[in-house]
Motif scaffolding. Structure first.
Motif, short mmCIF file in Angstrom:
data_model
loop_
_atom_site.label_atom_id
_atom_site.label_comp_id
_atom_site.label_asym_id
_atom_site.label_seq_id
_atom_site.Cartn_x
_atom_site.Cartn_y
_atom_site.Cartn_z
N PHE A 5 0.96 -1.24 0.14
CA PHE A 5 -0.04 -0.06 -0.11
C PHE A 5 0.92 1.14 0.06
O PHE A 5 1.96 1.18 0.56
CB PHE A 5 -0.73 -0.01 1.28
CG PHE A 5 -1.90 -0.95 1.21
CD1 PHE A 5 -2.38 -1.76 0.09
CD2 PHE A 5 -2.98 -1.27 2.25
CE1 PHE A 5 -3.20 -2.67 0.11
CE2 PHE A 5 -3.78 -1.97 2.23
CZ PHE A 5 -3.96 -2.83 1.16
N PRO A 6 0.63 2.24 -0.77
CA PRO A 6 1.43 3.49 -1.06
C PRO A 6 1.39 4.50 0.33
O PRO A 6 1.21 5.65 0.02
CB PRO A 6 0.74 4.05 -2.28
CG PRO A 6 -0.44 3.71 -2.36
CD PRO A 6 -0.84 2.37 -1.55
N PHE A 7 1.57 3.88 1.51
CA PHE A 7 1.57 4.78 2.65
C PHE A 7 2.90 5.46 3.01
O PHE A 7 4.03 4.87 2.98
CB PHE A 7 0.97 3.64 3.82
CG PHE A 7 -0.30 3.44 3.57
CD1 PHE A 7 -1.35 4.07 2.78
CD2 PHE A 7 -0.64 2.26 4.53
CE1 PHE A 7 -2.56 3.35 2.71
CE2 PHE A 7 -1.98 1.58 4.42
CZ PHE A 7 -3.04 2.32 3.56
N LYS A 8 2.76 6.66 3.34
CA LYS A 8 3.92 7.36 3.91
C LYS A 8 3.49 8.00 5.35
O LYS A 8 2.66 8.89 5.38
CB LYS A 8 4.45 8.53 2.93
CG LYS A 8 5.72 9.09 3.86
CD LYS A 8 5.93 10.55 2.99
CE LYS A 8 7.17 11.15 3.77
NZ LYS A 8 7.57 12.53 3.20
N VAL A 9 3.65 7.44 6.37
CA VAL A 9 3.30 7.54 7.69
C VAL A 9 4.02 8.74 8.31
O VAL A 9 5.16 8.90 8.20
CB VAL A 9 3.34 6.55 8.65
CG1 VAL A 9 2.91 7.03 10.16
CG2 VAL A 9 2.59 5.16 8.23
N VAL A 10 3.37 9.82 8.65
CA VAL A 10 3.85 11.03 9.08
C VAL A 10 3.91 11.00 10.59
O VAL A 10 2.75 11.27 11.17
CB VAL A 10 3.12 11.99 8.67
CG1 VAL A 10 3.70 13.52 9.23
CG2 VAL A 10 3.10 12.40 7.18
N ARG A 11 4.87 10.44 11.29
CA ARG A 11 4.93 10.13 12.57
C ARG A 11 5.21 11.42 13.42
O ARG A 11 5.61 12.30 12.88
CB ARG A 11 6.26 9.25 12.89
CG ARG A 11 5.85 7.85 12.62
CD ARG A 11 7.19 6.91 13.10
NE ARG A 11 6.92 5.69 12.62
CZ ARG A 11 7.69 4.68 13.31
NH1 ARG A 11 8.50 4.72 14.48
NH2 ARG A 11 7.48 3.23 13.06
N GLY A 12 5.14 11.55 14.75
CA GLY A 12 5.36 12.77 15.40
C GLY A 12 4.08 13.62 16.14
O GLY A 12 4.54 14.42 16.63
#
Length: 337
Positions: A179-186
């Motif tokens: 899946f083309p996910f980019k998780v923005v943590r923080g």
């Protein structure tokens, strides 16, 4: 008169000494104040559910103590977990609702900031299992899992910490299902993460329904694509999307805190009598019609409650059954920058 008074005083003192620990605990709560902490900042689902418990729990405790809601955010509930484990007095007057995955799984991921063993807390119970849902913003154009699999661009997903399910579950799906996910943590909590979704800074989030404002759903700003447990009608369950055995084990581990729900806990080593009173009071509260009506109105999970002893036993079983390989891979997600 003096002799009679002395006899009465001795009789009264003897009566106190002969009271059972349970009876003494019931008297103990009269005129007292319980401090109840949430492990997340004000405004999110955990904070809101903590405040609902603070509103209702007192009437089910003998003596009806005051309950003072407070917040101790940090590291997905780990800060509050550390406080309850090592600093709070175990007298039944300090309780907490630290959170779910960040709090429960941090020690498993060998998080050096998590200085506690979750099995040693005094577990009071939870109202129900928590169903996390993957929500997509309308600007993404996503209406289904098929749309998600066909997406040719990166999708920013809001995350709120290295150990939380809303960060790690999408990253597991990105690794195994592509899946083309980019998780923005923080983001410092679920509320700021949801706000980022509302503002369009991110386009998706994996969260419980209670953290999503009803107007965001009603207006079509967000659309649910899949869920953790089969609780929402006509919505795919995450287990049906998984194609790898290790992936299934990892998702199962991350689902453990959700199955427990948002639990109420006390410090380790609480007196047996206070523990019994608080467990029974919490159990009566979550089954109370007025509580359930208000919980539903706020979009909180209402279902089959989990009692404290069962939660403690379940956690011990899950933790003792984890393979070193699953733990190592879970840690690899936690340690990602």
């Amino acid at each position: 008169m003096g002799a009679r008074a002395s006899v009465k005083a001795v009789m009264a003192a003897t009566a106190v000494l002969l009271m059972s620990p349970l009876a003494q605990a019931q008297d103990f709560y009269s005129g007292k104040t319980i401090v109840l902490y949430a492990g997340q900042p004000p405004g999110g689902g955990i904070d809101n559910e903590m405040r609902l418990v603070a509103q209702f729990l007192s009437r089910f405790i003998p003596g009806e103590p005051q309950i003072q809601p407070r917040n101790m955010p940090g590291a997905g509930g780990v800060t509050l977990g550390n406080y309850l484990y090592a600093s709070a007095t175990a007298d039944g007057l300090t309780l907490g609702m630290p959170g779910r995955a960040g709090f429960v799984l941090a020690p498993i991921g060998d998080d050096k900031t998590a200085r506690y063993d979750v099995r040693r807390f005094t577990w009071m119970g939870s109202a129900a299992s928590t169903n996390f849902i993957f929500w997509a913003r309308n600007s993404s154009g996503l209406k289904s899992v098929a749309d998600l699999r066909a997406l040719k661009r990166e999708l920013n997903v809001a995350g709120s910490g290295a150990t939380t399910s809303n960060s790690i579950v999408p990253e597991i799906l990105a690794r195994y299902e592509k899946f083309p996910f980019k998780v923005v943590r923080g983001y410092p909590g679920m509320a700021p993460a949801v706000l980022s979704l509302e503002r369009g800074e991110t386009e998706a989030i994996f969260s419980d329904r209670a953290s999503i404002r009803p107007d965001m759903i009603a207006s079509g700003l967000v659309t649910p694509l899949f869920q953790t447990f089969a609780m929402e009608p006509n919505l795919p369950v995450i287990d049906t999307l998984l194609t790898d055995v290790r992936e299934r084990e990892l998702i199962g581990l991350l689902a453990t805190p959700m199955r427990l729900g948002l639990a109420l806990i006390g410090p380790p080593g609480m007196p047996e009598a206070q523990t019994k009173i608080l467990r029974e009071a919490y159990g009566r509260m979550v089954r109370d019609a007025a509580y359930q009506e208000e919980a539903r109105r706020r979009n909180f999970d209402v279902g089959t409650p989990n009692d404290g002893e069962a939660i403690a036993a379940y956690l011990s079983k899950v933790i003792s059954g984890l393979s070193p390989e699953v733990i190592a891979e879970y840690k690899s997600f936690v340690e990602r920058n």
